[in-house]
Design a protein around this motif. Structure first.
Motif, mmCIF file in Angstrom:
data_model
loop_
_atom_site.group_PDB
_atom_site.id
_atom_site.type_symbol
_atom_site.label_atom_id
_atom_site.label_comp_id
_atom_site.label_asym_id
_atom_site.label_seq_id
_atom_site.Cartn_x
_atom_site.Cartn_y
_atom_site.Cartn_z
ATOM 1 N N LEU A 33 -7.033 4.551 -1.147
ATOM 2 C CA LEU A 33 -6.590 3.235 -1.598
ATOM 3 C C LEU A 33 -7.150 2.131 -0.704
ATOM 4 O O LEU A 33 -7.673 1.124 -1.198
ATOM 5 C CB LEU A 33 -5.064 3.185 -1.602
ATOM 6 C CG LEU A 33 -4.427 1.861 -2.005
ATOM 7 C CD1 LEU A 33 -4.750 1.528 -3.455
ATOM 8 C CD2 LEU A 33 -2.910 1.922 -1.807
ATOM 9 N N THR B 78 3.107 4.478 -8.011
ATOM 10 C CA THR B 78 1.983 4.766 -8.905
ATOM 11 C C THR B 78 1.783 6.264 -9.128
ATOM 12 O O THR B 78 0.702 6.684 -9.536
ATOM 13 C CB THR B 78 0.675 4.158 -8.361
ATOM 14 O OG1 THR B 78 0.439 4.648 -7.026
ATOM 15 C CG2 THR B 78 0.754 2.644 -8.337
ATOM 16 N N LEU C 114 2.187 3.843 -3.193
ATOM 17 C CA LEU C 114 1.875 5.259 -3.389
ATOM 18 C C LEU C 114 2.935 5.930 -4.246
ATOM 19 O O LEU C 114 2.641 6.749 -5.114
ATOM 20 C CB LEU C 114 1.775 5.973 -2.042
ATOM 21 C CG LEU C 114 0.654 5.562 -1.091
ATOM 22 C CD1 LEU C 114 0.736 6.362 0.196
ATOM 23 C CD2 LEU C 114 -0.708 5.736 -1.740
ATOM 24 N N TRP D 230 0.098 -5.879 -5.655
ATOM 25 C CA TRP D 230 -0.164 -4.503 -6.105
ATOM 26 C C TRP D 230 0.923 -3.588 -5.573
ATOM 27 O O TRP D 230 1.360 -3.739 -4.426
ATOM 28 C CB TRP D 230 -1.527 -4.028 -5.587
ATOM 29 C CG TRP D 230 -1.852 -2.656 -6.118
ATOM 30 C CD1 TRP D 230 -2.489 -2.363 -7.285
ATOM 31 C CD2 TRP D 230 -1.530 -1.400 -5.510
ATOM 32 N NE1 TRP D 230 -2.570 -0.992 -7.444
ATOM 33 C CE2 TRP D 230 -1.987 -0.378 -6.370
ATOM 34 C CE3 TRP D 230 -0.876 -1.014 -4.334
ATOM 35 C CZ2 TRP D 230 -1.828 0.976 -6.088
ATOM 36 C CZ3 TRP D 230 -0.711 0.328 -4.049
ATOM 37 C CH2 TRP D 230 -1.179 1.305 -4.919
ATOM 38 N N PRO E 277 0.804 -1.235 0.000
ATOM 39 C CA PRO E 277 0.000 0.000 0.000
ATOM 40 C C PRO E 277 0.831 1.277 0.000
ATOM 41 O O PRO E 277 0.633 2.145 -0.854
ATOM 42 C CB PRO E 277 -0.831 -0.125 1.283
ATOM 43 C CG PRO E 277 -0.834 -1.569 1.616
ATOM 44 C CD PRO E 277 0.476 -2.097 1.143
ATOM 45 N N GLN F 86 -10.682 1.523 -1.488
ATOM 46 C CA GLN F 86 -10.823 0.731 -2.708
ATOM 47 C C GLN F 86 -10.547 -0.744 -2.438
ATOM 48 O O GLN F 86 -11.244 -1.626 -2.970
ATOM 49 C CB GLN F 86 -9.865 1.257 -3.779
ATOM 50 C CG GLN F 86 -10.214 2.626 -4.315
ATOM 51 C CD GLN F 86 -9.166 3.124 -5.299
ATOM 52 O OE1 GLN F 86 -8.370 2.363 -5.836
ATOM 53 N NE2 GLN F 86 -9.153 4.426 -5.527
ATOM 54 N N ARG G 21 -4.195 9.900 -0.125
ATOM 55 C CA ARG G 21 -4.142 8.858 -1.156
ATOM 56 C C ARG G 21 -4.241 7.473 -0.538
ATOM 57 O O ARG G 21 -4.896 6.580 -1.076
ATOM 58 C CB ARG G 21 -2.854 8.988 -1.972
ATOM 59 C CG ARG G 21 -2.805 10.204 -2.891
ATOM 60 C CD ARG G 21 -1.511 10.231 -3.667
ATOM 61 N NE ARG G 21 -1.380 9.066 -4.536
ATOM 62 C CZ ARG G 21 -0.226 8.555 -4.946
ATOM 63 N NH1 ARG G 21 0.916 9.086 -4.543
ATOM 64 N NH2 ARG G 21 -0.204 7.512 -5.735
#
Length: 554
Positions: A212, A78, A75, A442, A71, A215, A208
């Motif tokens: 995230l 991305t 940040l 991810w 996570p 989501q 952010r």
């Protein structure tokens, strides 16, 4: 029993090993965040509760947990333009031109998620992007997260004019004259440029991260095994939790990195972080690396790849990696080691097989130890793996998104046919009795769990029935795939006693689907909806109305 809430669904998959053919429960009672009862709708009529949430014909499972995700690190990875859709160099350059035009003068142009297949047989070079960004500083992160391409101006600003030496197997790639090509391999090399880029404020990063995590929850996740811990990660998690009455929307199990060039004083500092946390986040492991990635030539293979690369360990002195393993395992601290190549996996097995008796997981030393990724593994290592007691943590979409059945992709070309046919051996590891946790990695691949569950069964990208499956014999069953996100995910974290199944006494963490993940066609599952997620029996995401009173039950 006076539960706080009852949840009803057409089917409840408990994932607790009940005999096949047993009637599936349809009701779960929760009290104080813990499962108090599991039974039928008729049973629920006798459970006096303040609230009943009825999902009709929907399907409830234990909460989905992603076993490998980044996570906070994500940040940074991305920022800028998403380049994952670029199919060739022309498309890449077009995206960069548009991003440069939309970026304020004086600011860096950024991109991420780039598939190295866009360069074809050519090597990535700053000259391929310099004019597309009009000579501006630019840093592009390749999809593997272990490499980046910097523009000429970016290298100038960072003062990178030639090769560098590192404690880890990292490289500033240079041409025959010693000039950097712009390709930076592994974290230490990428950081030479990344550290001179303007940083986001703490408030921007926190906002952010909050979005995230929301989501993640909406996608069906109730937990994640976080494989990084940057300088401000814990402060970010703490700040978010303090601002939210109910806490974070999912549980986070965090494993900071242990890198080459460190020793016992550094390892002691990592060990002292174990247990630091809040209501739904905790440091509970250590992440190590023995190699890099196949795509950038930094994996660790027994035999070189097609370009003569991927023959060096990430720890230049592997015995120091083994010493780190002994240090953490001897203190009952869980470890997760990134190992992609066959030699890398073998080195991790060597390290754990050489531990002194009683050093591994025991009731007194309960640490759980894992290998992450395992992208190419020969037959002889499958048996060793099953005997080692180590847990496998794999990412099905690494296979389906970045390799091809005809072996025309960069990963397969580098490995050659034989090793490419040993790709992501999920089914063989399960057949050998290995616990297999699944995840996304991810931002290396998308985090949505339903398409990952589908890809694990299809061995191709879901929603693309025309694609040929990649080594289809390694497909998982629907149950095995779901186990990878539920029961096996809990075992991979050493949490089976409190999580991973819908069982009385365990955490009330659930995911609710509008289809049955054990019966739906995989492509249909990938396109399905997550109706709700619950953590501690509290809805974190719900696309339906609030519950009905108990009196409405039959």
């Amino acid at each position: 029993m006076n539960p706080d809430v009852i949840i009803l669904a057409g089917t409840v998959h408990t994932m607790d090993g009940r005999p096949p053919g047993s009637p599936a429960p349809q009701a779960v009672a929760i009290r104080d965040g813990v499962i108090a009862a599991v039974g039928s709708r008729a049973d629920a009529a006798g459970w006096p509760a303040a609230e009943v949430i009825d999902f009709g014909d929907a399907v409830l499972t234990p909460g989905l947990v992603d076993c490998h995700i980044h996570p906070v690190f994500g940040l940074e990875l991305t920022r800028g333009c998403d380049l994952s859709g670029a199919a060739d160099l022309a498309a890449l350059r077009a995206l960069l031109r548009a991003e440069a035009a939309a970026t304020a003068p004086g600011e860096w142009v950024r991109g991420w998620g780039l598939d190295p297949n866009v360069f074809g047989s050519a090597a990535a070079h700053r000259g391929q992007i310099d004019d597309a960004v009009s000579g501006r500083p630019c840093l592009i992160r390749l999809f593997d997260g272990h490499s980046a391409l910097a523009s000429s101006r970016a290298l100038d600003i960072a003062g990178v004019t030639g090769p560098r030496s590192f404690d880890q197997a990292a490289e500033v790639v240079c041409d025959g004259s010693g000039r950097p090509t712009g390709l930076l391999l592994e974290a230490a090399a990428v950081e030479l440029v990344a550290r001179v880029m303007p940083a986001e404020s703490f408030a921007e990063r926190k906002a952010r991260l909050a979005e995230l995590l929301t989501q993640f929850s909406r996608s069906g996740l109730t937990g994640a095994h976080v494989m990084d811990c940057n300088d401000d990660s814990l402060e970010l998690y703490r700040a978010l939790e303090e601002e939210t009455d109910g806490g974070l929307p999912l549980r986070l199990r965090i494993s900071p990195w242990c890198m080459p060039g460190t020793g016992e004083p550094d390892w002691r500092g990592l060990a002292e972080q174990i247990g630091v946390g809040g209501r739904r986040w905790e440091v509970d492991g250590v992440k190590l690396f023995v190699d890099g990635t196949v795509d950038n030539g930094t994996a660790w293979l027994f035999e070189p790849d097609a370009y003569g690369e991927s023959v060096a360990p990430f720890w230049p002195r592997p015995e120091e990696y083994a010493a780190a393993v002994r240090y953490f395992a001897g203190r009952g601290i869980p470890t997760a080691t990134h190992a992609i190549g066959d030699a890398g996996v073998a080195a991790v097995l060597d390290a754990f097989e050489s531990l002194p008796p009683g050093t591994g997981a025991t009731p007194a030393l309960p640490g759980v130890h894992r290998i992450e990724h395992l992208e190419t593994v020969p037959d002889e290592l499958i048996g060793r793996f099953s005997r080692s007691g180590l847990i496998a943590s794999m990412q099905p979409t690494h296979c389906t998104h970045y390799s091809r059945a005809d072996h025309s992709d960069n990963w397969s070309i580098r490995l050659g046919t034989d090793r490419a046919n040993n790709a992501w051996r999920c089914a063989d590891l399960r057949a050998a009795g290995t616990i297999l946790g699944l995840g996304s990695d991810w931002p290396i691949a998308p985090f949505e769990p339903l398409p990952i569950l589908a890809d694990a069964q299809l061995r191709r990208r879901s929603g693309r029935p025309g694609e040929q499956p990649i080594v289809p014999g390694q497909a998982l069953t629907a149950r095995q795939a779901l186990e990878g996100y539920t029961s096996h995910a809990a075992r991979a974290a050493g949490e089976w006693q409190v999580a991973g199944s819908v069982t009385v006494g365990k955490r009330a963490d659930f995911t609710v689907f509008d289809v049955d993940p054990l019966a739906a066609a995989p492509d249909d599952l990938a396109a399905a909806r997550v109706l709700a997620t619950f953590v501690d029996g509290q809805a974190q995401h719900s696309s339906v109305g609030t519950g009905r009173q108990l009196s409405s039950l039959p």
